[in-house]
Design a protein around this motif. Structure first.
Motif, PDB file in Angstrom:
ATOM      1  N   LYS A 109       0.822  -1.128  -0.105  1.00 41.10           N
ATOM      2  CA  LYS A 109      -0.048  -0.067  -0.032  1.00 41.10           C
ATOM      3  C   LYS A 109       0.833   1.262   0.007  1.00 41.10           C
ATOM      4  O   LYS A 109       0.206   2.434  -0.231  1.00 41.10           O
ATOM      5  CB  LYS A 109      -0.910   0.037   1.317  1.00 41.10           C
ATOM      6  CG  LYS A 109      -1.874  -1.194   1.149  1.00 41.10           C
ATOM      7  CD  LYS A 109      -2.806  -1.123   2.614  1.00 41.10           C
ATOM      8  CE  LYS A 109      -3.667  -2.471   2.443  1.00 41.10           C
ATOM      9  NZ  LYS A 109      -4.553  -2.295   3.674  1.00 41.10           N
ATOM     10  N   HIS A 110       2.306   1.167   0.060  1.00 41.05           N
ATOM     11  CA  HIS A 110       3.016   2.153  -0.076  1.00 41.05           C
ATOM     12  C   HIS A 110       2.866   2.889  -1.172  1.00 41.05           C
ATOM     13  O   HIS A 110       2.897   2.203  -2.432  1.00 41.05           O
ATOM     14  CB  HIS A 110       4.391   1.771   0.353  1.00 41.05           C
ATOM     15  CG  HIS A 110       5.311   2.781   0.643  1.00 41.05           C
ATOM     16  ND1 HIS A 110       6.002   3.594  -0.339  1.00 41.05           N
ATOM     17  CD2 HIS A 110       5.936   3.252   1.810  1.00 41.05           C
ATOM     18  CE1 HIS A 110       6.763   4.817   0.428  1.00 41.05           C
ATOM     19  NE2 HIS A 110       6.795   4.284   1.696  1.00 41.05           N
ATOM     20  N   PRO A 111       3.004   4.573  -1.283  1.00 43.10           N
ATOM     21  CA  PRO A 111       2.729   5.153  -2.403  1.00 43.10           C
ATOM     22  C   PRO A 111       4.007   4.799  -3.399  1.00 43.10           C
ATOM     23  O   PRO A 111       3.491   5.138  -4.748  1.00 43.10           O
ATOM     24  CB  PRO A 111       3.220   6.733  -2.049  1.00 43.10           C
ATOM     25  CG  PRO A 111       2.721   6.656  -0.508  1.00 43.10           C
ATOM     26  CD  PRO A 111       2.966   5.108   0.024  1.00 43.10           C
ATOM     27  N   THR A 112       5.243   4.224  -3.064  1.00 43.60           N
ATOM     28  CA  THR A 112       5.899   3.962  -4.076  1.00 43.60           C
ATOM     29  C   THR A 112       5.600   2.629  -4.897  1.00 43.60           C
ATOM     30  O   THR A 112       6.459   2.359  -5.795  1.00 43.60           O
ATOM     31  CB  THR A 112       7.600   3.786  -3.395  1.00 43.60           C
ATOM     32  OG1 THR A 112       7.385   2.671  -2.334  1.00 43.60           O
ATOM     33  CG2 THR A 112       8.023   4.982  -2.767  1.00 43.60           C
ATOM     34  N   MET A 113       4.505   2.037  -4.587  1.00 41.31           N
ATOM     35  CA  MET A 113       4.130   0.842  -5.353  1.00 41.31           C
ATOM     36  C   MET A 113       3.194   1.356  -6.266  1.00 41.31           C
ATOM     37  O   MET A 113       2.725   0.091  -7.003  1.00 41.31           O
ATOM     38  CB  MET A 113       3.720  -0.285  -4.410  1.00 41.31           C
ATOM     39  CG  MET A 113       4.659  -1.069  -3.379  1.00 41.31           C
ATOM     40  SD  MET A 113       5.985  -1.629  -4.467  1.00 41.31           S
ATOM     41  CE  MET A 113       5.221  -3.076  -5.261  1.00 41.31           C
ATOM     42  N   ARG A 114       2.722   2.361  -6.465  1.00 38.78           N
ATOM     43  CA  ARG A 114       1.933   2.869  -7.269  1.00 38.78           C
ATOM     44  C   ARG A 114       2.558   3.097  -8.800  1.00 38.78           C
ATOM     45  O   ARG A 114       3.751   3.640  -8.632  1.00 38.78           O
ATOM     46  CB  ARG A 114       1.110   4.135  -6.862  1.00 38.78           C
ATOM     47  CG  ARG A 114       0.229   4.080  -5.690  1.00 38.78           C
ATOM     48  CD  ARG A 114      -0.134   5.343  -5.146  1.00 38.78           C
ATOM     49  NE  ARG A 114      -0.705   5.254  -3.879  1.00 38.78           N
ATOM     50  CZ  ARG A 114      -1.019   6.087  -2.939  1.00 38.78           C
ATOM     51  NH1 ARG A 114      -0.528   7.525  -3.513  1.00 38.78           N
ATOM     52  NH2 ARG A 114      -1.578   5.898  -1.778  1.00 38.78           N
TER      53      ARG A 114
END
Length: 270
Positions: free
Chosen positions: A53-58
Motif C-alpha cells: 500500500k506504500h505510495p512507491t508501489m503505485r
C-alpha cells in the motif's frame, strides 16, 4: 499562465531531474553505514504487507514512460547495467522518505519494492555487493540499478561509471525480524583453498543478537570473512565473532598489529 499549468510544470521538473525525489533537505550527521548479509535466511521471503500500500508501489510516469512497481520472488535473476550516485545527492531525500547516505549499502530501482535486498554482481570482475532498495531510478535506457557510492566502490565500478551486472533477489528486509542461524550455519567457515586455521577474535557475546550484528557489520572487512563460533565457556553459551581468511599465522598477526580491532586476539581453529 494559470496556476494549474505552473503546478504541473513544477511537478514534471521534480520527476525528471533525478532518479528519486531527492529533495533539498540535507543533513550533516549520519548513523554508522549499514551492511547486509548474503544469507537469504536473514530476510523475509515476502515483502512487508505495508509495502503493498506504500505510495512507491503505485504506477508512475517519468519522461513519458510509465513504470509499474511489482513484487518479485526470492531467487529471481535480472541482468543489465548498473550506475551509481554519490556526493550530489548525499543528505537528500530518497523516494521512500529516507535520507540518502552514500556510505550506506543502498540502491535505486525503478520497480522493486522498497526494502528488497539484492545481491549485485559486477560481470566484468566477479565482485559483488548486497544492497537494500530505498529509492527509484535510474531513468536511463538499459540501466537497471543505481548503486550508492559505497556499493559501487565495493564492486569496483566507480571509475568506469557503469558496469554490466547480475541482480539476485535475496529477500525483503522487515523490522523486528530475527533470524537465528543453526549451529551448523554459525560454525560454517569460508571454503577457500590455501587458508590457515588462524583467525582473529574480534568480539564475544552472551546473546546471539550482538554477535549477528557484529558479524554483519564487519563481514568483508579488508577482504576477510566473519563467522560466529557457538561455544560453551564455563558452562555458559558464548557467541564469538571471528575474522577469518588469513593465509598464515603471520598474516593474522600483521593484521592484528594494524589496530583496526583494538581488543582482538589471535585464535586457532581446532
Amino acid at each position: 499562465m494559470n496556476k494549474l499549468y505552473i503546478f504541473t510544470l513544477i511537478v514534471t521538473i521534480l520527476f525528471t531531474t533525478g532518479c528519486s525525489t531527492r529533495g533539498k533537505r540535507t543533513y550533516s550527521n549520519f548513523s554508522k553505514p549499514k551492511r547486509y548479509s548474503e544469507n537469504k535466511s536473514s530476510y523475509s521471503s515476502t515483502p512487508n504487507k505495508k509495502n503493498y500500500k506504500h505510495p512507491t508501489m503505485r504506477p508512475y510516469v517519468v519522461r513519458g514512460i510509465r513504470y509499474h512497481p511489482t513484487v518479485v520472488n526470492v531467487g529471481d535473476i535480472f541482468k543489465g547495467n548498473a550506475s551509481w550516485y554519490g556526493p550530489n545527492f548525499h543528505g537528500k531525500l530518497t523516494s521512500n522518505g529516507e535520507t540518502y547516505n552514500m556510505y550506506d549499502m543502498t540502491a535505486a530501482h525503478k520497480t522493486l519494492p522498497m526494502n528488497t535486498i539484492v545481491k549485485v554482481t559486477n560481470l566484468r570482475n566477479g565482485k559483488s555487493a548486497v544492497v537494500r532498495i530505498n529509492d527509484r531510478g535510474p531513468f536511463v535506457a538499459t540501466r537497471i540499478i543505481d548503486l550508492s557510492n559505497k556499493a559501487a566502490h565495493k564492486i569496483a565500478m566507480v571509475g568506469a561509471g557503469t558496469a554490466p551486472v547480475r541482480l539476485e533477489i535475496l529477500g525483503f528486509a522487515s523490522k523486528g525480524k530475527k533470524s537465528i542461524p543453526t549451529k551448523k550455519q554459525l560454525q560454517a567457515a569460508p571454503k577457500q583453498k590455501h587458508l590457515s586455521d588462524f583467525a582473529l577474535q574480534i568480539a564475544s557475546f552472551s546473546k546471539i543478537d550482538g554477535a549477528l550484528s557484529t558479524q554483519q557489520k564487519f563481514d568483508g572487512t579488508d577482504g576477510y570473512k566473519t563467522i560466529i563460533k557457538d561455544m560453551q565457556v564455563d558452562g555458559n553459551r558464548v557467541f564469538k565473532v571471528w575474522l577469518k581468511g588469513f593465509k598464515s599465522e603471520q598474516e593474522a598477526r600483521d593484521y592484528k598489529a594494524t589496530g583496526n580491532f583494538e581488543h582482538a586476539f589471535i585464535v586457532r581453529e581446532n
